[in-house]
Design a protein around this motif. Structure first.
Motif, PDB file in Angstrom:
ATOM      1  N   ALA A   1      58.790 168.083 -72.083  1.00 17.38           N
ATOM      2  CA  ALA A   1      58.083 168.661 -73.296  1.00 17.38           C
ATOM      3  C   ALA A   1      57.293 167.624 -74.033  1.00 17.38           C
ATOM      4  O   ALA A   1      57.655 166.352 -73.800  1.00 17.38           O
ATOM      5  N   TYR A   2      56.211 167.924 -74.533  1.00 20.76           N
ATOM      6  CA  TYR A   2      55.378 167.015 -75.174  1.00 20.76           C
ATOM      7  C   TYR A   2      54.649 167.964 -76.397  1.00 20.76           C
ATOM      8  O   TYR A   2      54.442 169.016 -76.253  1.00 20.76           O
ATOM      9  N   GLY A   3      54.597 166.980 -77.505  1.00 21.39           N
ATOM     10  CA  GLY A   3      54.398 167.638 -78.579  1.00 21.39           C
ATOM     11  C   GLY A   3      53.780 166.876 -79.705  1.00 21.39           C
ATOM     12  O   GLY A   3      53.553 165.428 -79.631  1.00 21.39           O
ATOM     13  N   SER A   4      53.447 167.389 -80.970  1.00 23.95           N
ATOM     14  CA  SER A   4      53.053 166.722 -82.035  1.00 23.95           C
ATOM     15  C   SER A   4      53.388 167.620 -83.470  1.00 23.95           C
ATOM     16  O   SER A   4      54.046 168.511 -83.010  1.00 23.95           O
TER      17      SER A   4
ATOM     18  N   GLY B   1      62.235 169.021 -77.968  1.00 22.04           N
ATOM     19  CA  GLY B   1      60.805 169.271 -78.471  1.00 22.04           C
ATOM     20  C   GLY B   1      60.531 168.495 -79.626  1.00 22.04           C
ATOM     21  O   GLY B   1      59.575 167.842 -79.874  1.00 22.04           O
ATOM     22  N   ARG B   2      61.601 168.508 -80.551  1.00 20.54           N
ATOM     23  CA  ARG B   2      61.701 167.883 -81.595  1.00 20.54           C
ATOM     24  C   ARG B   2      61.445 166.212 -81.305  1.00 20.54           C
ATOM     25  O   ARG B   2      60.667 165.388 -82.082  1.00 20.54           O
ATOM     26  N   LEU B   3      62.236 165.779 -80.417  1.00 16.80           N
ATOM     27  CA  LEU B   3      62.274 164.294 -80.114  1.00 16.80           C
ATOM     28  C   LEU B   3      60.872 163.898 -79.412  1.00 16.80           C
ATOM     29  O   LEU B   3      60.070 162.770 -79.872  1.00 16.80           O
ATOM     30  N   ALA B   4      60.319 164.989 -78.610  1.00 20.97           N
ATOM     31  CA  ALA B   4      59.047 164.867 -78.152  1.00 20.97           C
ATOM     32  C   ALA B   4      57.745 164.478 -79.256  1.00 20.97           C
ATOM     33  O   ALA B   4      56.867 163.859 -79.484  1.00 20.97           O
ATOM     34  N   ALA B   5      57.949 165.470 -80.160  1.00 24.42           N
ATOM     35  CA  ALA B   5      57.104 165.290 -81.482  1.00 24.42           C
ATOM     36  C   ALA B   5      57.351 164.231 -82.495  1.00 24.42           C
ATOM     37  O   ALA B   5      56.323 163.679 -82.584  1.00 24.42           O
TER      38      ALA B   5
ATOM     39  N   THR C   1      58.686 161.299 -81.591  1.00 23.80           N
ATOM     40  CA  THR C   1      58.389 160.020 -81.052  1.00 23.80           C
ATOM     41  C   THR C   1      56.746 159.968 -80.497  1.00 23.80           C
ATOM     42  O   THR C   1      56.144 158.723 -80.052  1.00 23.80           O
ATOM     43  N   GLY C   2      56.162 161.193 -80.087  1.00 24.00           N
ATOM     44  CA  GLY C   2      54.998 160.993 -79.433  1.00 24.00           C
ATOM     45  C   GLY C   2      55.014 160.714 -78.090  1.00 24.00           C
ATOM     46  O   GLY C   2      54.242 160.625 -77.087  1.00 24.00           O
ATOM     47  N   LYS C   3      56.096 160.755 -77.312  1.00 26.23           N
ATOM     48  CA  LYS C   3      56.601 160.589 -75.992  1.00 26.23           C
ATOM     49  C   LYS C   3      56.747 161.874 -75.203  1.00 26.23           C
ATOM     50  O   LYS C   3      57.058 163.069 -75.873  1.00 26.23           O
ATOM     51  N   GLU C   4      56.656 161.880 -73.994  1.00 26.30           N
ATOM     52  CA  GLU C   4      57.217 163.248 -72.999  1.00 26.30           C
ATOM     53  C   GLU C   4      58.240 162.826 -72.936  1.00 26.30           C
ATOM     54  O   GLU C   4      59.117 161.996 -72.580  1.00 26.30           O
ATOM     55  N   VAL C   5      59.364 164.119 -73.128  1.00 29.01           N
ATOM     56  CA  VAL C   5      60.733 164.070 -73.090  1.00 29.01           C
ATOM     57  C   VAL C   5      61.433 165.045 -71.896  1.00 29.01           C
ATOM     58  O   VAL C   5      60.788 166.262 -72.072  1.00 29.01           O
ATOM     59  N   THR C   6      62.099 164.657 -71.208  1.00 27.17           N
ATOM     60  CA  THR C   6      62.663 165.548 -70.048  1.00 27.17           C
ATOM     61  C   THR C   6      63.985 165.987 -70.351  1.00 27.17           C
ATOM     62  O   THR C   6      64.684 165.418 -71.065  1.00 27.17           O
ATOM     63  N   TRP C   7      64.265 167.020 -69.667  1.00 23.12           N
ATOM     64  CA  TRP C   7      65.513 167.484 -69.821  1.00 23.12           C
ATOM     65  C   TRP C   7      66.655 166.702 -69.121  1.00 23.12           C
ATOM     66  O   TRP C   7      67.640 166.408 -69.483  1.00 23.12           O
ATOM     67  N   ASP C   8      66.329 165.980 -68.025  1.00 26.03           N
ATOM     68  CA  ASP C   8      67.205 165.211 -67.568  1.00 26.03           C
ATOM     69  C   ASP C   8      67.501 163.852 -68.553  1.00 26.03           C
ATOM     70  O   ASP C   8      68.728 163.595 -68.723  1.00 26.03           O
TER      71      ASP C   8
ATOM     72  N   GLY D   1      55.192 157.027 -82.522  1.00 27.68           N
ATOM     73  CA  GLY D   1      54.556 155.635 -82.213  1.00 27.68           C
ATOM     74  C   GLY D   1      55.437 154.639 -82.845  1.00 27.68           C
ATOM     75  O   GLY D   1      55.541 153.558 -82.257  1.00 27.68           O
ATOM     76  N   LYS D   2      56.173 154.809 -83.852  1.00 21.95           N
ATOM     77  CA  LYS D   2      56.968 154.086 -84.421  1.00 21.95           C
ATOM     78  C   LYS D   2      58.587 154.575 -84.313  1.00 21.95           C
ATOM     79  O   LYS D   2      59.354 153.581 -84.067  1.00 21.95           O
ATOM     80  N   THR D   3      58.845 155.905 -84.352  1.00 27.75           N
ATOM     81  CA  THR D   3      60.158 156.130 -83.927  1.00 27.75           C
ATOM     82  C   THR D   3      60.540 156.139 -82.726  1.00 27.75           C
ATOM     83  O   THR D   3      59.714 156.531 -81.540  1.00 27.75           O
ATOM     84  N   LYS D   4      61.705 155.596 -82.298  1.00 28.84           N
ATOM     85  CA  LYS D   4      62.107 155.246 -81.119  1.00 28.84           C
ATOM     86  C   LYS D   4      62.561 156.478 -80.327  1.00 28.84           C
ATOM     87  O   LYS D   4      63.362 157.175 -80.966  1.00 28.84           O
ATOM     88  N   LEU D   5      62.376 156.613 -78.994  1.00 29.74           N
ATOM     89  CA  LEU D   5      63.244 157.493 -78.288  1.00 29.74           C
ATOM     90  C   LEU D   5      64.578 157.069 -77.630  1.00 29.74           C
ATOM     91  O   LEU D   5      64.526 156.042 -76.970  1.00 29.74           O
ATOM     92  N   ILE D   6      65.419 157.521 -78.243  1.00 30.58           N
ATOM     93  CA  ILE D   6      66.930 157.147 -78.077  1.00 30.58           C
ATOM     94  C   ILE D   6      67.636 157.959 -77.201  1.00 30.58           C
ATOM     95  O   ILE D   6      67.726 159.256 -77.322  1.00 30.58           O
TER      96      ILE D   6
END
Length: 443
Positions: free
Chosen positions: A276-279, A395-399, A401-408, A438-443
């Motif tokens: 997922a990739y989002g905004s 999808g929420r995490l992608a939006a 953080t601004g990062k691409e997030v995978t199911w894995d 850009g500030k919120t980290k993908l954990i």
């Protein structure tokens, strides 16, 4: 489960770690109750098509009241015998209102109304309760499901079933345990029992529109409720009462509300997405709300099939709720609510129209649940709803953080666990904050 400043529940401390430990091993009190009342999946008890089933409910707010009304409207020989909530008034209003509608199907004595953060345990320890409705705010759902399954109860669980990857993993294990128990778990994804949805998906999978190559889905509405803080209310009480606006409780709109459309996406695509990739952002939320008010997510499913998804809650905007499935031979338009489904050829000519009632679907999920219990063939469908709930979280995490997030990543690597480690009724909570890409980290 709701709260207000005029409640006076007990003030226990609850942590997800403790809850999950209890969910993995049945408490002594529950074990004693189960010894007095055999596991409900026993053949002798399960295969009588007319036997009475006694029900308890955890969470007596609007959705809990709706679930009781739906089940008791369509099912006979069932009885509601106990209720738990944070608010004494909610529990009593549910009892009074449902007695007016359903008479002696509602038989809740005063000492079977339980109030407080740990009140749900009283319902699970009740030896007469075979089926429990779990209709609190979503942040509690994974732990409640796990403990209900450990207690040998059949379960109706509202959606979403998790708001973070930690909760997802709890649901996966609970699904496996329910299958071992022979206990049912039906979830509040009513579209999976709505006739036009079921027929439309069957036709899509049978190739009516050719190979599915993509999809668009929207859940756009005009706003959501918000409750001002009362005098003398603790941080915990305020957040529980205003739960939609705090991510540990609701998961934001994409998880709490739009999961219905995301579940449809996974149903059509026959599994969760690859990435997922989002905004998105926030323009109209109250200052202390952690919610965004819009998200746009590009999901990519297997075989490089894209799904464009959008949700928002902004007053004064155009509402749109529904999905379009694109195939090599045509299109399927599946509307929200009772608006039905339509099939079109590649030239836009309508080839089929299907009608369906969402009110009937709400009731049907409860009939299917009760019928499966009585037949000794319990439905266990938690994993599908957990997958859809985690797809929303992804999808929420992608939006956020601004990062691409995978199911894995969300299933195997993410350590995100939003549930407070030390939740106290009169306790404080961190200052509310909202995500900034850009500030919120993908954990």
């Amino acid at each position: 489960m709701t709260a207000s400043s005029n409640t006076n529940p007990q003030t226990p401390t609850a942590s997800r770690r403790d809850v999950l430990r209890r969910g993995a091993t049945v408490t002594a009190a529950t074990a004693a109750a189960m010894a007095a009342h055999p596991m409900v999946h026993a053949n002798a008890a399960s295969q009588d098509p007319n036997r009475k089933i006694k029900i308890g409910i955890v969470g007596a707010g609007g959705r809990g009241t709706g679930a009781v009304n739906d089940s008791f409207t369509i099912n006979e020989n069932i009885e509601l015998v106990t209720v738990a909530d944070l608010d004494q008034g909610n529990a009593e209003r549910l009892r009074t209102g449902m007695q007016r509608r359903h008479g002696d199907k509602i038989n809740i004595a005063d000492d079977r109304i339980h109030v407080g953060l740990d009140a749900y345990k009283k319902v699970l320890e009740d030896p007469e309760v075979e089926l429990v409705f779990l209709t609190t705010s979503p942040g509690f759902r994974p732990a409640h499901i796990a403990e209900a399954v450990a207690a040998g109860k059949h379960v109706f669980a509202e959606k979403p079933t998790c708001v973070d990857p930690a909760g997802y993993r709890v649901c996966v294990e609970a699904h496996k345990q329910a299958e071992k128990n022979g206990t049912a778990i039906v979830t509040g994804t009513q579209y999976r029992r709505q006739t036009n949805y079921v027929e439309a998906i069957k036709r899509i999978h049978d190739g009516e529109i050719g190979d599915v190559i993509g999809m668009t889905s929207r859940y756009c509405s005009n706003g959501i409720w918000y409750k001002n803080r009362g005098e003398g209310v603790s941080d915990t009480q305020y957040q529980l009462n205003n739960w939609m606006h705090f991510i540990w409780l609701s998961g934001d709109q994409i998880a709490e509300q739009a999961v219905h459309n995301i579940d449809l996406m996974n149903w059509v695509m026959q599994g969760p997405p690859v990435k997922a990739y989002g905004s998105g952002g926030r323009f109209t939320r109250p200052d202390d709300s952690e919610m965004w008010d819009s998200m746009s997510i590009d999901y990519l499913y297997s075989d490089e099939r894209p799904v464009s998804f959008m949700c928002r809650q902004i007053p004064g905007t155009k509402a749109e709720n529904g999905s379009t499935v694109r195939g090599t031979k045509g299109f399927a338009i599946i509307g929200a609510g009772s608006s039905g489904s339509r099939f079109l050829d590649r030239n836009g000519n309508e080839t089929l129209k299907l009608e369906g009632s969402i009110a009937d679907a709400y009731r049907q999920e409860h009939k299917d649940l009760i019928d499966s219990i009585r037949a000794g063939e319990p439905i266990v469908e938690l994993i599908e709803t957990a997958n859809s709930s985690l797809t929303a979280v992804m999808g929420r995490l992608a939006a956020y953080t601004g990062k691409e997030v995978t199911w894995d990543f969300v299933t195997k690597e993410s350590q995100l666990d939003l549930f407070p480690k030390d939740l106290q009724w009169d306790g404080s909570r961190p200052e509310p904050s909202f995500a900034i890409p850009g500030k919120t980290k993908l954990i």
